[in-house]
Scaffold this motif. Sequence first.
Motif, PDB file in Angstrom:
ATOM      1  N   ARG A 171       4.687 -24.276  -2.786  1.00  0.00           N
ATOM      2  CA  ARG A 171       5.235 -23.102  -2.103  1.00  0.00           C
ATOM      3  C   ARG A 171       6.536 -22.717  -2.797  1.00  0.00           C
ATOM      4  O   ARG A 171       7.479 -23.520  -2.874  1.00  0.00           O
ATOM      5  CB  ARG A 171       5.486 -23.376  -0.620  1.00  0.00           C
ATOM      6  CG  ARG A 171       5.970 -22.128   0.159  1.00  0.00           C
ATOM      7  CD  ARG A 171       6.095 -22.429   1.646  1.00  0.00           C
ATOM      8  NE  ARG A 171       6.631 -21.313   2.412  1.00  0.00           N
ATOM      9  CZ  ARG A 171       5.902 -20.363   3.010  1.00  0.00           C
ATOM     10  NH1 ARG A 171       4.572 -20.418   2.917  1.00  0.00           N
ATOM     11  NH2 ARG A 171       6.473 -19.387   3.694  1.00  0.00           N
ATOM     12  N   THR A 173       9.686 -19.810  -3.089  1.00  0.00           N
ATOM     13  CA  THR A 173      10.392 -18.650  -2.560  1.00  0.00           C
ATOM     14  C   THR A 173      11.494 -18.286  -3.543  1.00  0.00           C
ATOM     15  O   THR A 173      12.092 -19.156  -4.178  1.00  0.00           O
ATOM     16  CB  THR A 173      10.983 -18.893  -1.157  1.00  0.00           C
ATOM     17  OG1 THR A 173      12.336 -19.355  -1.277  1.00  0.00           O
ATOM     18  CG2 THR A 173      10.160 -19.900  -0.368  1.00  0.00           C
ATOM     19  N   ASP A 176      13.189 -11.288  -4.122  1.00  0.00           N
ATOM     20  CA  ASP A 176      12.115 -10.367  -4.485  1.00  0.00           C
ATOM     21  C   ASP A 176      12.723  -9.110  -5.104  1.00  0.00           C
ATOM     22  O   ASP A 176      13.390  -8.324  -4.428  1.00  0.00           O
ATOM     23  CB  ASP A 176      11.308 -10.009  -3.240  1.00  0.00           C
ATOM     24  CG  ASP A 176      10.093  -9.148  -3.540  1.00  0.00           C
ATOM     25  OD1 ASP A 176       9.887  -8.779  -4.713  1.00  0.00           O
ATOM     26  OD2 ASP A 176       9.348  -8.840  -2.587  1.00  0.00           O
ATOM     27  N   GLU A 231       6.216 -10.088  -7.167  1.00  0.00           N
ATOM     28  CA  GLU A 231       4.983 -10.859  -7.030  1.00  0.00           C
ATOM     29  C   GLU A 231       4.218 -10.956  -8.347  1.00  0.00           C
ATOM     30  O   GLU A 231       3.714 -12.028  -8.719  1.00  0.00           O
ATOM     31  CB  GLU A 231       4.083 -10.244  -5.952  1.00  0.00           C
ATOM     32  CG  GLU A 231       2.793 -11.014  -5.751  1.00  0.00           C
ATOM     33  CD  GLU A 231       1.922 -10.462  -4.633  1.00  0.00           C
ATOM     34  OE1 GLU A 231       0.758 -10.895  -4.512  1.00  0.00           O
ATOM     35  OE2 GLU A 231       2.416  -9.601  -3.871  1.00  0.00           O
ATOM     36  N   ARG A 235       3.178 -14.418 -10.372  1.00  0.00           N
ATOM     37  CA  ARG A 235       1.790 -14.727 -10.735  1.00  0.00           C
ATOM     38  C   ARG A 235       1.656 -14.913 -12.250  1.00  0.00           C
ATOM     39  O   ARG A 235       0.866 -15.743 -12.716  1.00  0.00           O
ATOM     40  CB  ARG A 235       0.860 -13.626 -10.227  1.00  0.00           C
ATOM     41  CG  ARG A 235       0.686 -13.635  -8.700  1.00  0.00           C
ATOM     42  CD  ARG A 235      -0.233 -12.521  -8.231  1.00  0.00           C
ATOM     43  NE  ARG A 235      -0.429 -12.557  -6.791  1.00  0.00           N
ATOM     44  CZ  ARG A 235      -1.378 -13.263  -6.173  1.00  0.00           C
ATOM     45  NH1 ARG A 235      -2.235 -13.974  -6.898  1.00  0.00           N
ATOM     46  NH2 ARG A 235      -1.493 -13.241  -4.859  1.00  0.00           N
ATOM     47  N   VAL A 248      -3.924 -18.616  -5.301  1.00  0.00           N
ATOM     48  CA  VAL A 248      -2.548 -18.139  -5.152  1.00  0.00           C
ATOM     49  C   VAL A 248      -2.521 -17.033  -4.107  1.00  0.00           C
ATOM     50  O   VAL A 248      -3.245 -16.036  -4.221  1.00  0.00           O
ATOM     51  CB  VAL A 248      -2.003 -17.623  -6.502  1.00  0.00           C
ATOM     52  CG1 VAL A 248      -0.573 -17.115  -6.339  1.00  0.00           C
ATOM     53  CG2 VAL A 248      -2.059 -18.725  -7.554  1.00  0.00           C
ATOM     54  N   ARG A 250       0.073 -14.681  -1.380  1.00  0.00           N
ATOM     55  CA  ARG A 250       1.395 -14.289  -0.886  1.00  0.00           C
ATOM     56  C   ARG A 250       1.463 -14.587   0.610  1.00  0.00           C
ATOM     57  O   ARG A 250       0.518 -14.318   1.352  1.00  0.00           O
ATOM     58  CB  ARG A 250       1.665 -12.812  -1.146  1.00  0.00           C
ATOM     59  CG  ARG A 250       3.056 -12.383  -0.682  1.00  0.00           C
ATOM     60  CD  ARG A 250       3.466 -11.051  -1.241  1.00  0.00           C
ATOM     61  NE  ARG A 250       4.823 -10.714  -0.842  1.00  0.00           N
ATOM     62  CZ  ARG A 250       5.517  -9.709  -1.360  1.00  0.00           C
ATOM     63  NH1 ARG A 250       4.981  -8.940  -2.306  1.00  0.00           N
ATOM     64  NH2 ARG A 250       6.748  -9.465  -0.943  1.00  0.00           N
ATOM     65  N   ARG A 251       2.592 -15.127   1.047  1.00  0.00           N
ATOM     66  CA  ARG A 251       2.786 -15.503   2.447  1.00  0.00           C
ATOM     67  C   ARG A 251       3.987 -14.790   3.040  1.00  0.00           C
ATOM     68  O   ARG A 251       4.739 -14.118   2.340  1.00  0.00           O
ATOM     69  CB  ARG A 251       2.982 -17.021   2.565  1.00  0.00           C
ATOM     70  CG  ARG A 251       1.821 -17.852   2.060  1.00  0.00           C
ATOM     71  CD  ARG A 251       0.592 -17.692   2.942  1.00  0.00           C
ATOM     72  NE  ARG A 251      -0.421 -18.688   2.607  1.00  0.00           N
ATOM     73  CZ  ARG A 251      -1.587 -18.811   3.228  1.00  0.00           C
ATOM     74  NH1 ARG A 251      -1.900 -17.963   4.214  1.00  0.00           N
ATOM     75  NH2 ARG A 251      -2.448 -19.737   2.885  1.00  0.00           N
ATOM     76  N   TYR A 275       7.501 -14.981  -0.774  1.00  0.00           N
ATOM     77  CA  TYR A 275       6.914 -16.299  -0.544  1.00  0.00           C
ATOM     78  C   TYR A 275       5.532 -16.325  -1.181  1.00  0.00           C
ATOM     79  O   TYR A 275       4.681 -15.493  -0.874  1.00  0.00           O
ATOM     80  CB  TYR A 275       6.808 -16.584   0.955  1.00  0.00           C
ATOM     81  CG  TYR A 275       8.128 -16.490   1.684  1.00  0.00           C
ATOM     82  CD1 TYR A 275       8.951 -17.595   1.824  1.00  0.00           C
ATOM     83  CD2 TYR A 275       8.565 -15.268   2.213  1.00  0.00           C
ATOM     84  CE1 TYR A 275      10.165 -17.502   2.482  1.00  0.00           C
ATOM     85  CE2 TYR A 275       9.786 -15.171   2.865  1.00  0.00           C
ATOM     86  CZ  TYR A 275      10.586 -16.292   2.997  1.00  0.00           C
ATOM     87  OH  TYR A 275      11.792 -16.196   3.636  1.00  0.00           O
ATOM     88  N   LEU A 276       5.308 -17.288  -2.063  1.00  0.00           N
ATOM     89  CA  LEU A 276       4.020 -17.405  -2.741  1.00  0.00           C
ATOM     90  C   LEU A 276       3.568 -18.857  -2.696  1.00  0.00           C
ATOM     91  O   LEU A 276       4.375 -19.772  -2.926  1.00  0.00           O
ATOM     92  CB  LEU A 276       4.143 -16.941  -4.195  1.00  0.00           C
ATOM     93  CG  LEU A 276       2.914 -16.278  -4.809  1.00  0.00           C
ATOM     94  CD1 LEU A 276       2.637 -14.934  -4.120  1.00  0.00           C
ATOM     95  CD2 LEU A 276       3.112 -16.052  -6.305  1.00  0.00           C
ATOM     96  N   GLU A 277       2.305 -19.068  -2.384  1.00  0.00           N
ATOM     97  CA  GLU A 277       1.728 -20.408  -2.363  1.00  0.00           C
ATOM     98  C   GLU A 277       0.602 -20.512  -3.379  1.00  0.00           C
ATOM     99  O   GLU A 277      -0.168 -19.566  -3.575  1.00  0.00           O
ATOM    100  CB  GLU A 277       1.188 -20.755  -0.977  1.00  0.00           C
ATOM    101  CG  GLU A 277       2.274 -20.984   0.053  1.00  0.00           C
ATOM    102  CD  GLU A 277       1.739 -21.510   1.372  1.00  0.00           C
ATOM    103  OE1 GLU A 277       2.547 -22.043   2.166  1.00  0.00           O
ATOM    104  OE2 GLU A 277       0.513 -21.382   1.625  1.00  0.00           O
TER     105      GLU A 277
END
Length: 289
Positions: A171, A173, A176, A231, A235, A248, A250-251, A275-277
């Motif tokens: 995870r 963060t 952005d 984002e 990626r 992958v 986005r959260r 937030y990206l997982e």
Amino acid sequence: MTTTEPPAESPVESPAAELFADWDWEDPEGLEARTDAFTGDLARCATIELVRPEVPHTHQDFRELGVTGIEFAAFRTRHPQGLGTDLVGLHTEAGAGVGTDAVAATRPGPVYRIDGSSLYTRLDITQPLPFADHSVDWVYAEHLIEHVPLGTAVAWLAEVRRVLRPGGLLRLTTPDLAKYITGYLDDREQFFRRHRRRLRTMRVGPPMPERRAFMLNQIFYHFGHRWIYDEAELRYVLDRAGYGAFTVVRREFQTGARPDVADLDTAFRKDESIYLEAVAPDAAPGGPH
């Protein structure tokens, strides 16, 4: 940069107030000594206890330590089964601590218990991680990746991919860039106003200039930032680091595949963060099933 919660006291009343006397937001290089002193203040703790003379290496080592994952850029992880780590070492006041395992400062290598609760080890993410392949279930990093150059970020993410177990979770963060651009274009400047208030709550310097161009520039040139992401850029670095087989997603703030890991998100950063997982496949190629 650490991910500690902002102190409750105001900037005027804080011990760091003396750092603000000659603070000039328009001189990022001149702020380095002051921000280093601020970080040093955050790195002070009441007690440091030696727990293990070297970092855990294998998954079994982590299990014996009661650790399931690693939180990077954290002096004191809030995860009950987490191992916090940062490049900056922690220290106590002179003479603090009792018992044969008490020490005055951390050094690279051992695992320590900080203030009787959080586990911590000192690591440099520009170096290969000292952990075996497929050794941890999760990795969390809040506002770390923007502090290193792009190539360093790719190398570190590749190391994280290596140490994650099948089905393991990363995870990330980070500020952005898209939110900052949108904030710049907003005539009401709601985002920038919240950001200025948040930094005052954190005791980071005197009030920021209210110019839009300044507010956009500071995300690139202050706080030791080296690369800012949206984002698509996140990626991109994940793809370069070999996460093609990962899922992958986005959260949102404190929402994710593992609630215990998502709960590590700190509220005072949610307005500016992405937030990206990335979740590993259940079976790693050539690895355990």
